[in-house]
Design a protein around this motif. Sequence first.
Motif, PDB file in Angstrom:
ATOM      1  N   PHE A  26       0.879  -1.224   0.103  1.00  0.00           N
ATOM      2  CA  PHE A  26       0.059  -0.217   0.028  1.00  0.00           C
ATOM      3  C   PHE A  26       0.801   1.235   0.065  1.00  0.00           C
ATOM      4  O   PHE A  26       1.624   1.259   0.852  1.00  0.00           O
ATOM      5  CB  PHE A  26      -0.914   0.128   1.174  1.00  0.00           C
ATOM      6  CG  PHE A  26      -1.899  -1.133   1.301  1.00  0.00           C
ATOM      7  CD1 PHE A  26      -2.405  -1.625   0.263  1.00  0.00           C
ATOM      8  CD2 PHE A  26      -2.125  -1.880   2.474  1.00  0.00           C
ATOM      9  CE1 PHE A  26      -3.479  -2.808   0.339  1.00  0.00           C
ATOM     10  CE2 PHE A  26      -2.883  -2.963   2.584  1.00  0.00           C
ATOM     11  CZ  PHE A  26      -3.424  -3.466   1.820  1.00  0.00           C
ATOM     12  N   GLN A  27       0.520   2.110  -0.927  1.00  0.00           N
ATOM     13  CA  GLN A  27       1.433   3.359  -1.091  1.00  0.00           C
ATOM     14  C   GLN A  27       0.608   4.585  -0.867  1.00  0.00           C
ATOM     15  O   GLN A  27       0.908   5.639  -1.494  1.00  0.00           O
ATOM     16  CB  GLN A  27       2.434   3.335  -2.352  1.00  0.00           C
ATOM     17  CG  GLN A  27       1.484   3.130  -3.605  1.00  0.00           C
ATOM     18  CD  GLN A  27       2.343   3.220  -4.980  1.00  0.00           C
ATOM     19  OE1 GLN A  27       3.357   3.959  -4.887  1.00  0.00           O
ATOM     20  NE2 GLN A  27       1.785   2.977  -6.126  1.00  0.00           N
ATOM     21  N   GLY A  28      -0.287   4.775   0.410  1.00  0.00           N
ATOM     22  CA  GLY A  28      -0.835   5.554   0.588  1.00  0.00           C
ATOM     23  C   GLY A  28      -2.455   5.480   0.265  1.00  0.00           C
ATOM     24  O   GLY A  28      -2.938   5.945  -0.748  1.00  0.00           O
ATOM     25  N   LEU A  29      -2.916   4.313   0.949  1.00  0.00           N
ATOM     26  CA  LEU A  29      -4.231   4.003   0.447  1.00  0.00           C
ATOM     27  C   LEU A  29      -5.235   4.681   1.560  1.00  0.00           C
ATOM     28  O   LEU A  29      -4.982   4.742   2.681  1.00  0.00           O
ATOM     29  CB  LEU A  29      -4.410   2.489   0.535  1.00  0.00           C
ATOM     30  CG  LEU A  29      -5.638   1.738   0.265  1.00  0.00           C
ATOM     31  CD1 LEU A  29      -5.370   0.391  -0.234  1.00  0.00           C
ATOM     32  CD2 LEU A  29      -6.669   1.601   1.649  1.00  0.00           C
ATOM     33  N   THR A  66      -4.934  -8.393   3.367  1.00  0.00           N
ATOM     34  CA  THR A  66      -4.162  -7.665   4.059  1.00  0.00           C
ATOM     35  C   THR A  66      -4.697  -6.258   4.328  1.00  0.00           C
ATOM     36  O   THR A  66      -4.368  -6.186   5.654  1.00  0.00           O
ATOM     37  CB  THR A  66      -2.673  -7.036   3.095  1.00  0.00           C
ATOM     38  OG1 THR A  66      -2.250  -8.413   2.690  1.00  0.00           O
ATOM     39  CG2 THR A  66      -1.872  -6.524   4.037  1.00  0.00           C
ATOM     40  N   LEU A  67      -5.588  -5.763   3.704  1.00  0.00           N
ATOM     41  CA  LEU A  67      -6.299  -4.426   4.117  1.00  0.00           C
ATOM     42  C   LEU A  67      -7.382  -5.081   5.259  1.00  0.00           C
ATOM     43  O   LEU A  67      -7.395  -4.231   6.275  1.00  0.00           O
ATOM     44  CB  LEU A  67      -7.083  -4.119   2.918  1.00  0.00           C
ATOM     45  CG  LEU A  67      -7.951  -2.670   3.264  1.00  0.00           C
ATOM     46  CD1 LEU A  67      -6.998  -1.774   3.592  1.00  0.00           C
ATOM     47  CD2 LEU A  67      -8.593  -2.410   1.973  1.00  0.00           C
ATOM     48  N   ALA A  68      -7.919  -6.156   5.114  1.00  0.00           N
ATOM     49  CA  ALA A  68      -8.756  -6.547   6.198  1.00  0.00           C
ATOM     50  C   ALA A  68      -7.962  -6.931   7.638  1.00  0.00           C
ATOM     51  O   ALA A  68      -8.558  -6.406   8.588  1.00  0.00           O
ATOM     52  CB  ALA A  68      -9.574  -8.013   5.844  1.00  0.00           C
ATOM     53  N   TYR A  69      -6.877  -7.378   7.382  1.00  0.00           N
ATOM     54  CA  TYR A  69      -6.241  -7.531   8.725  1.00  0.00           C
ATOM     55  C   TYR A  69      -5.646  -6.425   9.268  1.00  0.00           C
ATOM     56  O   TYR A  69      -5.382  -6.172  10.619  1.00  0.00           O
ATOM     57  CB  TYR A  69      -4.985  -8.540   8.433  1.00  0.00           C
ATOM     58  CG  TYR A  69      -5.693  -9.973   8.146  1.00  0.00           C
ATOM     59  CD1 TYR A  69      -6.192 -10.613   9.143  1.00  0.00           C
ATOM     60  CD2 TYR A  69      -5.343 -10.529   6.994  1.00  0.00           C
ATOM     61  CE1 TYR A  69      -6.610 -11.972   9.070  1.00  0.00           C
ATOM     62  CE2 TYR A  69      -5.824 -11.874   6.744  1.00  0.00           C
ATOM     63  CZ  TYR A  69      -6.417 -12.710   7.910  1.00  0.00           C
ATOM     64  OH  TYR A  69      -7.053 -13.836   7.825  1.00  0.00           O
ATOM     65  N   THR A  70      -5.478  -5.416   8.424  1.00  0.00           N
ATOM     66  CA  THR A  70      -4.708  -4.020   8.879  1.00  0.00           C
ATOM     67  C   THR A  70      -5.814  -3.485   9.866  1.00  0.00           C
ATOM     68  O   THR A  70      -5.477  -2.781  10.613  1.00  0.00           O
ATOM     69  CB  THR A  70      -4.362  -3.074   7.754  1.00  0.00           C
ATOM     70  OG1 THR A  70      -3.723  -4.063   6.823  1.00  0.00           O
ATOM     71  CG2 THR A  70      -3.738  -1.786   8.347  1.00  0.00           C
ATOM     72  N   ILE A  71      -7.033  -3.468   9.298  1.00  0.00           N
ATOM     73  CA  ILE A  71      -8.390  -2.985  10.213  1.00  0.00           C
ATOM     74  C   ILE A  71      -8.418  -3.576  11.485  1.00  0.00           C
ATOM     75  O   ILE A  71      -8.843  -2.622  12.463  1.00  0.00           O
ATOM     76  CB  ILE A  71      -9.726  -3.105   9.381  1.00  0.00           C
ATOM     77  CG1 ILE A  71      -9.628  -2.311   7.999  1.00  0.00           C
ATOM     78  CG2 ILE A  71     -10.849  -2.758  10.257  1.00  0.00           C
ATOM     79  CD1 ILE A  71     -10.542  -2.811   7.137  1.00  0.00           C
ATOM     80  N   TYR A  75      -6.212  -2.737  -7.613  1.00  0.00           N
ATOM     81  CA  TYR A  75      -5.124  -3.571  -8.360  1.00  0.00           C
ATOM     82  C   TYR A  75      -4.232  -3.170  -7.896  1.00  0.00           C
ATOM     83  O   TYR A  75      -3.712  -2.358  -7.309  1.00  0.00           O
ATOM     84  CB  TYR A  75      -5.474  -3.011  -9.564  1.00  0.00           C
ATOM     85  CG  TYR A  75      -4.392  -3.686 -10.649  1.00  0.00           C
ATOM     86  CD1 TYR A  75      -4.660  -4.831 -11.342  1.00  0.00           C
ATOM     87  CD2 TYR A  75      -3.172  -3.003 -11.055  1.00  0.00           C
ATOM     88  CE1 TYR A  75      -3.672  -5.301 -12.081  1.00  0.00           C
ATOM     89  CE2 TYR A  75      -2.256  -3.544 -11.900  1.00  0.00           C
ATOM     90  CZ  TYR A  75      -2.509  -4.755 -12.381  1.00  0.00           C
ATOM     91  OH  TYR A  75      -1.708  -5.256 -13.080  1.00  0.00           O
ATOM     92  N   ALA A  76      -3.011  -4.254  -7.633  1.00  0.00           N
ATOM     93  CA  ALA A  76      -1.756  -4.136  -7.118  1.00  0.00           C
ATOM     94  C   ALA A  76      -1.521  -3.208  -5.823  1.00  0.00           C
ATOM     95  O   ALA A  76      -0.633  -2.232  -5.747  1.00  0.00           O
ATOM     96  CB  ALA A  76      -0.962  -3.710  -8.282  1.00  0.00           C
ATOM     97  N   GLY A  77      -2.460  -3.323  -4.719  1.00  0.00           N
ATOM     98  CA  GLY A  77      -2.180  -2.606  -3.549  1.00  0.00           C
ATOM     99  C   GLY A  77      -2.965  -1.230  -3.653  1.00  0.00           C
ATOM    100  O   GLY A  77      -2.873  -0.265  -2.715  1.00  0.00           O
ATOM    101  N   GLU A  78      -3.510  -0.839  -4.769  1.00  0.00           N
ATOM    102  CA  GLU A  78      -4.375   0.421  -4.977  1.00  0.00           C
ATOM    103  C   GLU A  78      -5.728   0.122  -5.004  1.00  0.00           C
ATOM    104  O   GLU A  78      -6.209  -0.634  -5.748  1.00  0.00           O
ATOM    105  CB  GLU A  78      -3.975   1.191  -6.232  1.00  0.00           C
ATOM    106  CG  GLU A  78      -2.392   1.220  -6.121  1.00  0.00           C
ATOM    107  CD  GLU A  78      -1.803   2.657  -5.694  1.00  0.00           C
ATOM    108  OE1 GLU A  78      -2.404   3.241  -4.666  1.00  0.00           O
ATOM    109  OE2 GLU A  78      -0.644   3.211  -6.269  1.00  0.00           O
TER     110      GLU A  78
END
Lengths: 325, 329
Positions: free
Chosen positions: A24-27, A49-54, A229-232
Amino acid sequence: MEPLLEIKDLRLVFSTERGILDLFQGLSLSLMSREVLGIVGESGSGKSTLAYTIIKLLPGNARILSGKVLLEGRDILSMKEEELRRIRGKEITMVFQDPSTSLNPVFRIKDQMLTVVKENLGLQGEVARKRALELLKQVELPDPESIMNSFPFELSGGMQQRVMIAMALAANPKLIVADEPTSSVDATIQTQILSLLKKLKAERDFSLILITHSIAVAKEVSDRIAVMYAGEIVELGKVETVIEKHLHPYTEALLKSIPRPRGKSEMKRMLPVVPGQVPDLISPPSGCRFHPRCPYAMDICKAERPPYFNKDGSLVMCWLYSEER
Amino acid sequence: MSLLKVEQLKKHYIMKEGLFNRKKVEIRAVDGVSFEVREGTTYGIAGESGSGKSTLCMCVARLLEPTSGKLYFDGKEYTHAKGEELRRLRAEIQMVFQNPLSSLDPHMVVKDIVLEPVRAQGKNDDESVALDALEKVGLSRSVMKMYPHELSGGMAQRVAIARALTLRPRMLILDEPTSALDASMQAQVLNLFNELQREMKITYLLVSHDLSVIGHMCDSMAVMYAGRIVEMGSYDQLFYEPSHPYTLALLASARFLPEGVNGDKFALRGEMPSPRNPPVGCTLHPRCPFATDVCHVNYPDLEALGNGHFVACHNKKNVTEALEIARRI
Ligand SMILES: Nc1ncnc2c1ncn2[C@@H]1O[C@H](COP(=O)(O)OP(=O)(O)OP(=O)(O)O)[C@@H](O)[C@H]1O
Ligand SMILES: Nc1ncnc2c1ncn2[C@@H]1O[C@H](COP(=O)(O)OP(=O)(O)OP(=O)(O)O)[C@@H](O)[C@H]1O
Ligand SMILES: [Mg+2]
Ligand SMILES: [Mg+2]
């Protein structure tokens, strides 16, 4: 109105043997109370990964470089473990892809349900048991008494998944994050679970993040869809808008590549495919990460990461929608 | 003429249970299935998990011994083919398995996995044969030296497809060939299947629980429930004139009913019956919105509706009428 959840400018990398994987480069993303957000995208785009970050439950090699995850204004990423425990399983709960790995095989459903109910609601004895039965009824499980006495392996995949949803509902969470909740069950059971989620959403006060690689599934229950797409998050908008008036070239490619039944007597045809491969995020493409595969790529796409542009009420990360063009 | 003909095929598994394995339980995974596949076409099999699709495929590929029934390939019976006859058959019928990772030998590198069928046939096993097949499925030379555990699910599935292609078989049995792939990989693989069919007249038996895949690929199809075919016919007949409540429920759950028809009417209640203890009468009756008294007693026969369309339902008239009414509203 204040959003329930706000992710602000999240930067996350993984350290791997091959080098730093820049995911993630600034999501950024926000979710309103009672809203259902579907997250779709290619395998490896960063949905889980986004779900686990939450819930700040990340593998050891993940590093958060910057950003905030605000739950009603409180930053989850800067919380201590003790504070997090008060949030996980209570204010935010998760439903995982494979119920057989998240239910404990050696305990009866009863024991697992009662633990959740006791821990999260502080109920005891008969009151706790009644509450557990009620929850199993809410997820439309037939004969909850006998389900309580079953071991997980005695239930089918669809029934196990409903037990998981009952447990996720137990604490009256503000947010449920479901990662591929219907991928391990077949089509008719999938429909049952999706309509259950829709019904529960109408009855109860929670928000839902639904992660899936199937646009059809996301369409069923979501209010808005985020395409990754690709972390964005490359496109974010209302369900109908994203599906019918999609903006991003990746969304377009994704929708076109999905097979559909033919019309009556229609010939078989080829599916349009996106040329090329998903990028290796250890050395991601410069500028827009989709540019090497994009049929509309321009010079600026190679040079600069696009910001979000507002179009038809959707957000799109693509230079095609820049005003100055 | 049909390339594959399956006649009254049954496969019953016997499970030993209870104290000292004294109790025997019979599981009728495939219970009297008949159908034919024309050369150069794609035959789809749809149906709920546990309905017997994989078991059927394994019998047709001669990887499982059927309990009874007959199999014909190109007009010749091969139900009990052995030795040299079976070896020759393997060159013509290949299978891609449902679970890509577990179907590849963990001790072999990709190159040897892909070349295994040609070696078994004593044919040219040049590296170029493997490269060629891998290229067709979009894999590069670099995978040749990898072991299965180094492959992602999608890559493993493509290796399995490459292996099945090296012998240029006349028929490919595809058991959920794309369920491990994401949208863009799935599109590439489905296109490859269609191209090969156009070029080499290859015939497919395609199992998928995804009706979009079946509807995109198949010329004819069958719907299975609890070990039996409940409806079969052409693609048009099953998608546009469905006559069995289970076919209707499948189409409804995938939102493929005619525009404006509310699928909730046709939804099924509950879940697939336990195969150890199937319901008496029609196996669908406990879940069926159309069930009547007779359904609790007798299993309905497959009846011809004309033009190769068959359905096994006591209440098929009510089903088609309900769909007609729903269409008009
Ligand atoms: N623990 C880890 N260490 C290194 N890289 C990781 C780790 N977890 C995930 N990744 C990488 O991060 C990227 C995103 O992975 P993630 O699992 O979030 O994707 P996803 O969108 O959920 O994919 P899928 O649809 O396959 O579940 C991938 O490139 C993956 O290889
Ligand atoms: N080796 C076996 N021994 C005993 N029972 C089996 C065996 N293999 C399959 N079965 C049973 O036979 C029935 C049919 O299984 P099969 O795998 O053919 O179904 P399927 O339609 O392919 O399901 P899915 O869509 O989940 O792959 C199921 O009830 C299954 O539990
Ligand atoms: Mg994931
Ligand atoms: Mg199977």
